[in-house]
Design a protein around this motif. Sequence first.
Motif, mmCIF file in Angstrom:
data_model
loop_
_atom_site.group_PDB
_atom_site.id
_atom_site.type_symbol
_atom_site.label_atom_id
_atom_site.label_comp_id
_atom_site.label_asym_id
_atom_site.label_seq_id
_atom_site.Cartn_x
_atom_site.Cartn_y
_atom_site.Cartn_z
ATOM 1 N N GLY A 256 43.970 34.691 46.250
ATOM 2 C CA GLY A 256 43.649 35.161 44.798
ATOM 3 C C GLY A 256 43.021 34.331 43.938
ATOM 4 O O GLY A 256 41.971 33.856 44.418
ATOM 5 N N TRP A 268 46.009 35.374 39.277
ATOM 6 C CA TRP A 268 45.916 36.551 39.925
ATOM 7 C C TRP A 268 46.231 36.566 41.582
ATOM 8 O O TRP A 268 45.440 36.058 42.062
ATOM 9 N N ARG A 269 47.550 36.654 41.860
ATOM 10 C CA ARG A 269 48.104 36.392 42.939
ATOM 11 C C ARG A 269 48.041 37.388 43.987
ATOM 12 O O ARG A 269 48.831 38.594 43.670
ATOM 13 N N LEU A 270 47.478 37.433 45.123
ATOM 14 C CA LEU A 270 47.405 38.505 46.170
ATOM 15 C C LEU A 270 48.728 38.547 47.048
ATOM 16 O O LEU A 270 49.176 37.432 47.255
ATOM 17 N N CYS A 290 47.501 42.981 44.085
ATOM 18 C CA CYS A 290 47.330 41.815 43.195
ATOM 19 C C CYS A 290 48.268 41.724 41.930
ATOM 20 O O CYS A 290 48.537 42.603 41.245
#
Length: 382
Positions: A256, A268-270, A290
Amino acid sequence: MSKVRYGIIGIGNMGSGHARILTDGSIKGAVLTAVCDGFEKQRQWARENLKDVAVFEDSASMIDSGLVDAVIVATPHYDHPVEAIQAFDKGMHVLIEKPAGVYAKQVREMNEAAAASSKKFGIVYNQRMNPLYQKLRDLIVSGELGEIRRTNWIITNWYRSQAYYDSGSWRATWGGEGGGVLINQCPHNLDLWQWTIGMMPKRIRAFCQFGKHRDIEVENDVTAYVEYENGATGVFITATSEAPGTNRFEVSGDRGKIVIEEGRMTFWRLRESETAFNERNKELFGAPECWKIDIPSDGPSPEHAGILQNFTDSVRNNTPLVAPGEEGIKGLTISNAMHLSTWLDGWVDLPFDEALHEAELNKRIAKSAYQRQEASAGSKTV
């Protein structure tokens, strides 16, 4: 010891700020017992404003008085290593203001003196106390962001007018400060850049502009590109003549992206790593899922008081230092390499030739409008 007795070397803006913190009683286990400054005006200020604090003209006399256990070095940049080495030689614990020095060679000598002394050595990288940057470092070290792929820092809100530069003949000169925005305003940013991600660049290509929109000798506008050992890249942009400026630090990883801007952190975390997604994806325009996460703040940063408390605790109880003085050479190495890259008009590999950098710097010092006197424990301002 029940209390660490502090002496401050140089009581200009920075030194007087430390004095106020120490005398307001907010630092547990610490007391200000002495100060020194080469300028009578500053010594007079100390006599009038610092109750029960001894005032000296030079650091040697202050240290030899037996009144102090530790010193805070808040002199002009060139004198930081000089004063620190003398203090270590006399058995003092040392906390230096940023930057660690002007060129890596002298800072390396300071680090060697610190190691030989076995005394505590810290640097006032007060932004390491900022919960935002501590959280960023934690997320990276823990693997939450995955392997670092790119870093970008635009830090152009260091606005300084011509009036600021005209306020002292030493300001923004090679002879007086040894550099411009990189050595004066950006040491905190350059330190955080490598500290939060846990990596130093392997090579740097920089473009420093000297006296852009200002009548000064040194750099006040910089764009630099760096490469890391793992293949990641980075960009660092800074200036002192842009209004309004920007402060945006962005770190992209395999899992991210994290952005710190306007006192807030966004992640913004995958849902899965980009690598794993790419290996299984068969859709032409597919992209990893995301989630946008606003990372809550852990409260205000204790700034300088936090560094002073941590250093005091380290002297008294061997508490680990948040900002070890030996690490001051890392951010300085980056700024030195940016200067050298510009001067030589090419890439600079790290570690670089420190003797070559010193020689190039000395060429500019020799032509500087400001010619330094010998170190006199004068004051530092920012």
